[in-house]
Design a protein around this motif. Structure first.
Motif, PDB file in Angstrom:
ATOM      1  N   CYS A 114     -15.919 -36.908   1.154  1.00  0.00           N
ATOM      2  CA  CYS A 114     -16.454 -37.961   1.747  1.00  0.00           C
ATOM      3  C   CYS A 114     -15.846 -38.472   3.238  1.00  0.00           C
ATOM      4  O   CYS A 114     -15.137 -37.829   3.695  1.00  0.00           O
ATOM      5  N   CYS A 138     -10.445 -33.633   5.643  1.00  0.00           N
ATOM      6  CA  CYS A 138     -11.061 -33.629   4.411  1.00  0.00           C
ATOM      7  C   CYS A 138     -12.592 -33.360   4.398  1.00  0.00           C
ATOM      8  O   CYS A 138     -13.187 -34.075   5.436  1.00  0.00           O
ATOM      9  N   CYS A 149      -7.878 -36.893  -3.614  1.00  0.00           N
ATOM     10  CA  CYS A 149      -8.385 -37.310  -4.719  1.00  0.00           C
ATOM     11  C   CYS A 149      -9.494 -36.146  -5.312  1.00  0.00           C
ATOM     12  O   CYS A 149      -9.216 -35.040  -4.919  1.00  0.00           O
ATOM     13  N   ARG A 183     -12.143 -34.130  -3.260  1.00  0.00           N
ATOM     14  CA  ARG A 183     -11.637 -33.152  -2.494  1.00  0.00           C
ATOM     15  C   ARG A 183     -11.065 -32.060  -3.156  1.00  0.00           C
ATOM     16  O   ARG A 183     -11.499 -30.715  -2.754  1.00  0.00           O
ATOM     17  N   VAL A 219     -10.310 -42.453  -3.064  1.00  0.00           N
ATOM     18  CA  VAL A 219      -9.052 -43.134  -2.558  1.00  0.00           C
ATOM     19  C   VAL A 219      -9.286 -44.464  -1.934  1.00  0.00           C
ATOM     20  O   VAL A 219      -8.181 -45.428  -1.973  1.00  0.00           O
ATOM     21  N   HIS A 256      -2.682 -39.183   0.298  1.00  0.00           N
ATOM     22  CA  HIS A 256      -4.133 -39.526   0.226  1.00  0.00           C
ATOM     23  C   HIS A 256      -4.906 -38.259  -0.252  1.00  0.00           C
ATOM     24  O   HIS A 256      -5.028 -37.210   0.367  1.00  0.00           O
ATOM     25  N   LEU A 263     -14.382 -41.121   4.006  1.00  0.00           N
ATOM     26  CA  LEU A 263     -13.052 -42.082   4.163  1.00  0.00           C
ATOM     27  C   LEU A 263     -12.444 -41.679   5.207  1.00  0.00           C
ATOM     28  O   LEU A 263     -11.900 -42.315   6.118  1.00  0.00           O
ATOM     29  N   GLY A 264     -12.178 -40.267   5.218  1.00  0.00           N
ATOM     30  CA  GLY A 264     -11.360 -39.591   6.247  1.00  0.00           C
ATOM     31  C   GLY A 264     -10.060 -39.742   6.117  1.00  0.00           C
ATOM     32  O   GLY A 264      -9.234 -40.663   5.801  1.00  0.00           O
TER      33      GLY A 264
HETATM   34  S1  SF4 Z   1      -9.726 -37.175  -0.228  1.00  0.00           S
HETATM   35 FE1  SF4 Z   1     -11.271 -37.958  -1.467  1.00  0.00          FE
HETATM   36  S2  SF4 Z   1     -11.541 -40.378  -0.719  1.00  0.00           S
HETATM   37 FE2  SF4 Z   1     -10.409 -39.053   0.705  1.00  0.00          FE
HETATM   38  S3  SF4 Z   1     -11.713 -38.326   2.272  1.00  0.00           S
HETATM   39 FE3  SF4 Z   1     -11.471 -36.656   0.770  1.00  0.00          FE
HETATM   40  S4  SF4 Z   1     -13.198 -36.903  -0.762  1.00  0.00           S
HETATM   41 FE4  SF4 Z   1     -13.081 -39.092   0.452  1.00  0.00          FE
END
Ligand code: SF4
Length: 783
Positions: free
Chosen positions: A66, A63, A84, A87, A241, A82, A68-69
């Protein structure tokens, strides 16, 4: 560091738990909340011209949202998908085609009518572009012409008159590393990145407190810890997430505490789309909210510690972890003396929290065996940001909440590249794997094979100020090379930023899209270079998450922007043109070769050289940094840091203002309305009692102003701490002073004192009554 390895994802219970439900009404009908299904359909529609590629990015890539990874759709915390809407929203940046010529070559004033959201939607930058003073339009140029122009300028000026900057979204460790090296190869130490406006104090504070500037624990440690504290962080909005992890934590009995001036709705209740019972009935997230004054956190933390010391006086061993302190901590006596010298009244006044409530949190933590502290820009973006974080570290050290399961300190990052940029040396205080001390410099020089300049480079805010120095000044900024970023919309005082950016001889914007900064004039030339995304980069690339997982993101098959190039390759090409006689010192064959060198230059990253396939990853430092309390400091101990409570001089009838995010990802805005509270971008969030005191009704047009600027919006009553207001970022930047930096990490101050007036009164009297008189009063504010 630690020996224990991360044990991989765990399952969340399948059986629902109605105690956590927000309401029995399904899908939160009638409540203000995000509409995940509708948003997802919108994204599918947006990407309809490239759906197979979009799907491959989501299922194979790491991703680029962000930090969070996640690799593909799987993370290391919980089994199950996972994904959101953040993304999904940034997905279009990767799948859209080039900007049409008919738009790209419009009159510059036509382009300037578009805001950054509209510019983003035009498409990708297709080829190198040039605009000189007086040109009404961009001109297409070749890569050779673009890079030769930049190289010629670089040769004509002193290295101190050049600066590099890189953003944190989507950029890989390989790019940061190459830029850190190229910059020093060219003699330039003015190199900085986007973490300067988000988490630089976290790195600085944690380094001085525990010897390492990264999260000490994993998200998995949230799940089952006794207390999970979110301090100045709205993780539910910025790292969506994370709510799934919070849900899992609550199922294990974890108490979630939120400390923030505003009772942020996203941290109160959330409908987590990937968990059926939560999607249907919602999940209550926070067990308790502490609504602290903006800038009142240090006083609050002093209150917690003061109560601990008082508890100890009555019943030794009732609050502090004496064994941990004895073996692993320095400075307890100095800290105690400092904390106890403050009176409760001072602490209550500064924090805005009553003594009883401070004691409540102190007792909760004292009676807990484990706790994880998570924080974000609510703590870092202050002129005392480093001190804020050191106090959080103090809390953890006094209770021994460090270096073991379910314990730790976590600066949660907003951009996928924030963690890696500093660790790769892309800032003026770092080299790969260390600081700028002699030992680090010599170690890296040995690997790089050239001398690293010794002068102290400038942070981004100072570089912008340097643009306004006289031409003959040795630090007058004449060439600014930026990879991504939009200072006009991220740095305080947009008028000043515009003046600075336009006063630079040559400005280079290496990017995938246009934004408002790229359209500004420059004294000699604006050069725009088309970059590849991380998914297009041949050989793939890596990025490091908040919890120090280094993920490999492969090159993904799909359409390409014809002339876009890998960012690392552009830097190397430029460096060779500036110093052709030493070009073999700066060459890289491919990203694998870069990773091999990173493994040597940044010893924590030993292991990165083995990442080459989709899904490959490793966590540097093991599951817990400071495992068993042993910190990577010279004596192996953590340091308790004493600080003063900052003086928050706020004249009567003034408010403190801070900025918050709405439906956006960092400075990229995806919706005019915040789905969590229905606030518009120009709404001013204030407490109803404050509004009543000023004769303001909800929805009234109001003006927020100080000596730096004005912000006109509408009053929106929300449960924010009285005396404090919030406006959206970056729109509210006009109120923020320029040139006020935090002492240790150089983050700009993003909070200030303001006056709030009804618009009709303000505009009726502004020339006579307000601007002349009250602005003078505001000059009292400390800088
Ligand atoms: S899917 Fe969403 S919460 Fe997860 S790393 Fe990507 S932006 Fe961040």
């Amino acid at each position: 560091m630690g020996n224990t390895k991360h044990t991989g994802p765990i399952k969340i219970p399948k059986k629902p738990d109605s105690k956590l439900w927000v309401s029995k009404v399904p899908f939160g009908l009638g409540k203000v909340k995000p509409h995940h299904i509708r948003d997802t359909m919108k994204v599918v529609w947006e990407n309809k011209d490239n759906l197979p590629y979009a799907t491959r990015i989501l299922t194979q890539g790491v991703c680029d949202g962000c930090a969070l990874g996640v690799s593909g759709l799987r993370d290391q915390t919980l089994t199950g998908p996972h994904l959101c809407t953040t993304r999904l929203n940034v997905l279009r940046l990767n799948t859209m085609g080039p900007i049409k010529d008919s738009i790209l070559f419009s009159d510059i004033d036509e382009l300037r009518k578009l805001d950054s959201t509209e510019l983003r939607k035009l498409g990708r930058i297709p080829f190198p572009l040039l605009r000189k003073p007086g040109d009404r339009k961009f001109t297409r140029i070749s890569w050779d012409e673009a890079l030769d122009t930049i190289a010629d300028k670089m040769k004509m000026i002193q290295p101190k008159q050049a600066a590099f900057y890189t953003t944190s979204r989507g950029i890989t460790n390989e790019v940061y590393y190459t830029l850190a090296k190229v910059s020093r190869f060219l003699g330039v130490n003015n190199i900085d990145n986007a973490s300067r406006i988000c988490h630089s104090p976290s790195k600085t504070a944690l380094s001085r407190s525990i010897g390492v500037g990264a999260s000490t624990c994993n998200y998995k440690d949230w799940i089952g810890t006794d207390v999970l504290v979110f301090w100045g962080s709205v993780a539910a909005n910025n790292q969506p997430v994370s709510t799934k992890y919070m849900y899992a934590a609550k199922r294990k009995g974890t108490k979630i505490i939120v400390i923030n001036p505003y009772h942020e709705p996203a941290m109160d209740k959330y409908w987590i789309p990937s968990i059926a019972e939560s999607a249907l009935f919602g999940t209550k997230i926070a067990d308790d909210f502490y609504q602290v004054n903006i800038g009142g956190d240090i006083a609050f933390m002093h209150g917690v510690m003061k109560h601990w010391f008082e508890m100890e006086e009555n019943t030794p061993g009732s609050a502090l972890n004496h064994e941990f302190i004895r073996e692993h901590v320095n400075g307890i006596e100095e800290l105690k003396e400092k904390v106890m010298a403050y009176e409760w009244e001072q602490l209550e006044k500064s924090s805005g929290i009553t003594k009883a409530r401070m004691r409540e949190l102190a007792e909760l933590l004292a009676n807990s065996k484990s706790a994880v502290f998570v924080w974000s820009m609510g703590l870092t973006q202050h002129r005392f940001g480093t001190d804020n974080i050191s106090q959080v570290a103090n809390l953890a050290l006094l209770r021994g909440f460090l270096g073991r399961e379910h314990c730790g300190l976590m600066p949660i990052r907003g951009h996928s590249g924030v963690q890696g940029s500093g660790e790769m040396g892309a800032d003026p205080f770092s080299l790969p794997g260390g600081g700028l001390d002699k030992e680090s410099r010599e170690r890296v020089e040995e690997i790089w094979g050239f001398k690293i300049p010794e002068w102290q480079g400038d942070i981004v805010g100072v570089s912008l100020e340097n643009a306004l120095l006289p031409d003959e000044h040795e630090r007058k900024l004449k060439l600014y090379y930026m990879s991504g970023g939009n200072f006009l919309e991220t740095m305080p005082d947009p008028d000043f930023v515009k003046e600075s950016l336009e006063n630079i001889d040559i400005r280079v914007h290496q990017d995938i899209i246009l934004n408002t900064s790229t359209l500004l004039d420059a004294k000699q030339a604006v050069i725009i270079l088309p970059a590849m995304t991380r998914y297009e980069q041949p050989g793939g690339g890596t990025s490091t998450s908040t919890e120090r997982m280094v993920y490999f993101s492969p090159e993904i098959k799909g359409p390409r922007i014809e002339e876009a190039r890998s960012e690392w390759e552009i830097y190397v090409d430029l460096a060779k043109r500036v110093k052709p006689e030493e070009k073999e010192l700066i060459d890289f064959k491919d990203t694998h070769e870069i990773r091999e060198e990173i493994a040597k230059a940044a010893p924590n990253y030993d292991g990165i050289q083995h990442l080459k396939n989709r899904g490959d990853l490793f966590q540097w430092g093991g599951a817990w940094l400071c495992e068993d309390g042993i910190c990577p400091t010279p004596d192996g101990k953590g340091n308790l840091i004493t600080v003063e409570i900052p003086e928050l001089r706020k004249p009567e009838v003034h408010f403190y203002v801070t900025t918050r995010r709405g439906k956006q990802f960092n400075s990229m805005i995806y919706g005019e309305k915040d789905p969590f509270n229905a606030a518009d971008r120009y709404d001013v969030l204030l407490n109803e009692d404050d509004g009543n005191g000023l004769g303001i009704q909800e929805g009234d047009a109001i003006v927020v102003f100080n000596q730096y600027g004005t912000f006109t919006g509408r009053a929106k009553f929300v449960p924010v701490k009285p005396g404090n207001i919030e406006v959206h970022w970056p729109e509210g930047n006009s109120l923020i002073p320029k040139g006020v930096y935090e002492d240790y990490a150089g983050i700009p101050e993003y909070n200030t004192a303001v006056i709030v007036e009804k618009a009709e009164t303000y505009y009726a009297h502004k020339d006579t009554k307000y601007v002349e008189k009250r602005v003078e009063e505001l000059e009292l504010e400390p800088h």
